[in-house]
Motif scaffolding. Structure first.
Motif, PDB file in Angstrom:
ATOM      1  N   TYR A 249      -7.019  -0.061   2.029  1.00  0.00           N
ATOM      2  CA  TYR A 249      -7.926   0.313   3.102  1.00  0.00           C
ATOM      3  C   TYR A 249      -7.483   1.643   3.695  1.00  0.00           C
ATOM      4  O   TYR A 249      -6.329   2.044   3.559  1.00  0.00           O
ATOM      5  CB  TYR A 249      -7.942  -0.764   4.191  1.00  0.00           C
TER       6      TYR A 249
ATOM      7  N   VAL B  51      -3.277   5.221   4.300  1.00  0.00           N
ATOM      8  CA  VAL B  51      -3.811   4.387   3.241  1.00  0.00           C
ATOM      9  C   VAL B  51      -2.795   3.285   3.011  1.00  0.00           C
ATOM     10  O   VAL B  51      -1.658   3.561   2.648  1.00  0.00           O
ATOM     11  CB  VAL B  51      -4.047   5.194   1.951  1.00  0.00           C
ATOM     12  N   GLY B  52      -3.214   2.041   3.263  1.00  0.00           N
ATOM     13  CA  GLY B  52      -2.278   0.937   3.251  1.00  0.00           C
ATOM     14  C   GLY B  52      -2.436   0.061   2.026  1.00  0.00           C
ATOM     15  O   GLY B  52      -3.531  -0.072   1.482  1.00  0.00           O
ATOM     16  N   PRO B  53      -1.314  -0.549   1.627  1.00  0.00           N
ATOM     17  CA  PRO B  53      -1.353  -1.443   0.480  1.00  0.00           C
ATOM     18  C   PRO B  53      -2.033  -2.761   0.828  1.00  0.00           C
ATOM     19  O   PRO B  53      -2.078  -3.172   1.976  1.00  0.00           O
ATOM     20  CB  PRO B  53       0.128  -1.674   0.175  1.00  0.00           C
ATOM     21  N   HIS B  54      -2.539  -3.392  -0.196  1.00  0.00           N
ATOM     22  CA  HIS B  54      -3.198  -4.670  -0.043  1.00  0.00           C
ATOM     23  C   HIS B  54      -2.217  -5.693   0.477  1.00  0.00           C
ATOM     24  O   HIS B  54      -1.080  -5.753   0.049  1.00  0.00           O
ATOM     25  CB  HIS B  54      -3.735  -5.107  -1.402  1.00  0.00           C
ATOM     26  N   ARG B  55      -2.638  -6.452   1.437  1.00  0.00           N
ATOM     27  CA  ARG B  55      -1.763  -7.411   2.104  1.00  0.00           C
ATOM     28  C   ARG B  55      -1.444  -8.620   1.239  1.00  0.00           C
ATOM     29  O   ARG B  55      -0.347  -8.796   0.782  1.00  0.00           O
ATOM     30  CB  ARG B  55      -2.431  -7.918   3.377  1.00  0.00           C
ATOM     31  N   ASP B  56      -2.414  -9.454   1.068  1.00  0.00           N
ATOM     32  CA  ASP B  56      -2.324 -10.617   0.178  1.00  0.00           C
ATOM     33  C   ASP B  56      -1.052 -11.417   0.397  1.00  0.00           C
ATOM     34  O   ASP B  56      -0.350 -11.788  -0.528  1.00  0.00           O
ATOM     35  CB  ASP B  56      -2.413 -10.163  -1.283  1.00  0.00           C
ATOM     36  N   ASN B  57      -0.747 -11.629   1.675  1.00  0.00           N
ATOM     37  CA  ASN B  57       0.400 -12.437   2.061  1.00  0.00           C
ATOM     38  C   ASN B  57       1.742 -11.854   1.665  1.00  0.00           C
ATOM     39  O   ASN B  57       2.755 -12.521   1.734  1.00  0.00           O
ATOM     40  CB  ASN B  57       0.289 -13.863   1.484  1.00  0.00           C
ATOM     41  N   GLN B  58       1.780 -10.623   1.234  1.00  0.00           N
ATOM     42  CA  GLN B  58       3.040 -10.005   0.873  1.00  0.00           C
ATOM     43  C   GLN B  58       3.509  -9.009   1.912  1.00  0.00           C
ATOM     44  O   GLN B  58       4.634  -8.552   1.887  1.00  0.00           O
ATOM     45  CB  GLN B  58       2.910  -9.298  -0.479  1.00  0.00           C
ATOM     46  N   GLY B  59       2.636  -8.649   2.825  1.00  0.00           N
ATOM     47  CA  GLY B  59       3.008  -7.605   3.780  1.00  0.00           C
ATOM     48  C   GLY B  59       3.000  -6.251   3.117  1.00  0.00           C
ATOM     49  O   GLY B  59       2.923  -6.138   1.902  1.00  0.00           O
ATOM     50  N   GLY B  60       3.067  -5.211   3.849  1.00  0.00           N
ATOM     51  CA  GLY B  60       3.066  -3.887   3.240  1.00  0.00           C
ATOM     52  C   GLY B  60       3.402  -2.803   4.223  1.00  0.00           C
ATOM     53  O   GLY B  60       3.249  -2.957   5.418  1.00  0.00           O
ATOM     54  N   LYS B  61       3.870  -1.688   3.692  1.00  0.00           N
ATOM     55  CA  LYS B  61       4.251  -0.569   4.529  1.00  0.00           C
ATOM     56  C   LYS B  61       3.032   0.170   5.034  1.00  0.00           C
ATOM     57  O   LYS B  61       2.026   0.268   4.349  1.00  0.00           O
ATOM     58  CB  LYS B  61       5.090   0.420   3.721  1.00  0.00           C
ATOM     59  N   LEU B  62       3.117   0.705   6.205  1.00  0.00           N
ATOM     60  CA  LEU B  62       2.093   1.595   6.752  1.00  0.00           C
ATOM     61  C   LEU B  62       2.790   2.909   7.061  1.00  0.00           C
ATOM     62  O   LEU B  62       3.523   3.012   8.037  1.00  0.00           O
ATOM     63  CB  LEU B  62       1.436   0.980   7.992  1.00  0.00           C
ATOM     64  N   ILE B  63       2.571   3.887   6.184  1.00  0.00           N
ATOM     65  CA  ILE B  63       3.279   5.155   6.252  1.00  0.00           C
ATOM     66  C   ILE B  63       2.370   6.210   6.859  1.00  0.00           C
ATOM     67  O   ILE B  63       1.248   6.421   6.393  1.00  0.00           O
ATOM     68  CB  ILE B  63       3.715   5.626   4.853  1.00  0.00           C
TER      69      ILE B  63
ATOM     70  N   ASN C 206      -7.317  -2.005  -3.822  1.00  0.00           N
ATOM     71  CA  ASN C 206      -7.399  -2.852  -2.639  1.00  0.00           C
ATOM     72  C   ASN C 206      -6.932  -2.179  -1.351  1.00  0.00           C
ATOM     73  O   ASN C 206      -6.826  -2.831  -0.318  1.00  0.00           O
ATOM     74  CB  ASN C 206      -6.574  -4.118  -2.854  1.00  0.00           C
TER      75      ASN C 206
END
Lengths: 116, 113
Positions: B32, B90-102, B30
Motif C-alpha cells: 500500500y 510504500v509498506g510491505p504486506h502485513r498478513d500477520n507478519q508485521g512489516g517495516k515502515l520506512i 500487496n
C-alpha cells in the motif's frame, strides 16, 4: 482525542549517562514504532513491536540501545551509555495492524535529546 | 522493501493546487502507498493511503496509475499552513507478519503568500 504520549519532551544529559525515553501508545493499538530524526539522516526506523513482541530492531546500535515493551501501555527506549552522536529527536508511533493494509501511524510529539 | 523517490523541495503559492509525485518502481503486489505530513517540531501525521486508482478524503487526493510504480499526492488550494514536509511510504504486506515502515527523505513544500 487519543494520542501517543512521550516523556520526557526534552532531555539534556552528559556523555556516558543513561537515557530512558518512554512512550504510551494509544489504547488498543498493537504496533509500536521507534524512529530517530536528525537533519542529516532524516527519519530512521530504530525498532518496532507488534503485540509487544519485537519484530525488528536492526536499525538500532545494539551495543548501546535497547527497546522494550513491559506491557501494552508502555514502550521504552534506553541508551546506555549515551554519546553526543545520539543527539536527535526520538519519535514513538503506534498503530493498529489488521487485515491487509498498512496501519495508520499516530506519532507522539517526540523526545528531543541533547547529549553534551 | 520498495524504495521511494520524491522531489526534495517544491514551492507554491496560496490557492494553488499542489501535486507531489513519488516514484516506487519496485513496489510489490500487496504494498500500500501512504502519505504523511510533518510540521516543524512535530511528529508526522497521516494524510492518506491507497492501493490503486484514486482515493480522496477531506485533506487530499491520491492518484495511483495502473502500473502502481508512482503515486501523486494532490493538495487542492494550498494555504500557508500547508507548508510542511510530505513523506511517501510504500509498506510491505502485513498478513500477520508485521512489516517495516520506512520514511524516505520527503518533499519540503513551501507555500508563499
Amino acid at each position: 482525542d487519543a494520542r501517543v504520549t512521550q516523556t520526557p519532551r526534552h532531555k539534556v544529559t552528559e556523555m556516558g549517562q543513561e537515557v530512558t525515553m518512554r512512550c504510551q501508545p494509544i489504547l488498543g493499538h498493537n504496533t509500536v514504532f521507534w524512529y530517530r530524526q536528525t537533519m542529516m539522516q532524516g527519519l530512521e526506523l530504530l525498532a518496532y513491536f507488534r503485540n509487544r513482541a519485537p519484530l525488528d530492531d536492526s536499525g538500532m546500535p545494539k551495543d548501546r540501545f535497547s527497546a522494550e515493551m513491559p506491557d501494552a501501555t508502555l514502550a521504552t527506549l534506553k541508551i546506555q551509555p549515551s554519546e553526543p552522536r545520539d543527539s536527535a529527536v526520538y519519535f514513538c508511533a503506534s498503530g493498529l495492524s489488521r487485515g491487509r493494509t498498512n496501519e495508520k501511524l499516530f506519532f507522539g510529539s517526540g523526545t528531543q535529546l541533547s547529549v553534551l | 522493501l520498495a524504495k521511494t523517490t520524491q522531489p526534495i523541495s517544491m514551492d507554491s503559492y496560496e490557492g494553488q493546487e499542489v501535486n507531489i509525485t513519488c516514484s516506487h518502481n519496485n513496489i510489490a503486489t500487496n504494498d500500500y502507498i501512504t502519505w504523511y505530513q510533518q510540521f516543524p517540531s512535530q511528529g508526522p501525521r497521516f494524510i492518506i493511503q491507497g492501493y490503486k486508482t484514486k482515493v480522496t478524503n477531506e485533506v487530499a487526493s491520491l492518484f495511483i496509475p495502473a502500473d502502481r510504480k508512482s503515486s501523486t499526492l494532490s493538495l487542492p488550494r494550498v494555504s500557508l499552513s500547508d507548508t510542511a514536509v510530505y513523506y511517501c511510504l510504500v509498506g510491505p504486506h502485513r498478513d500477520n507478519q508485521g512489516g517495516k515502515l520506512i520514511f524516505g527523505q520527503g518533499t519540503e513544500l513551501s507555500v508563499k503568500p
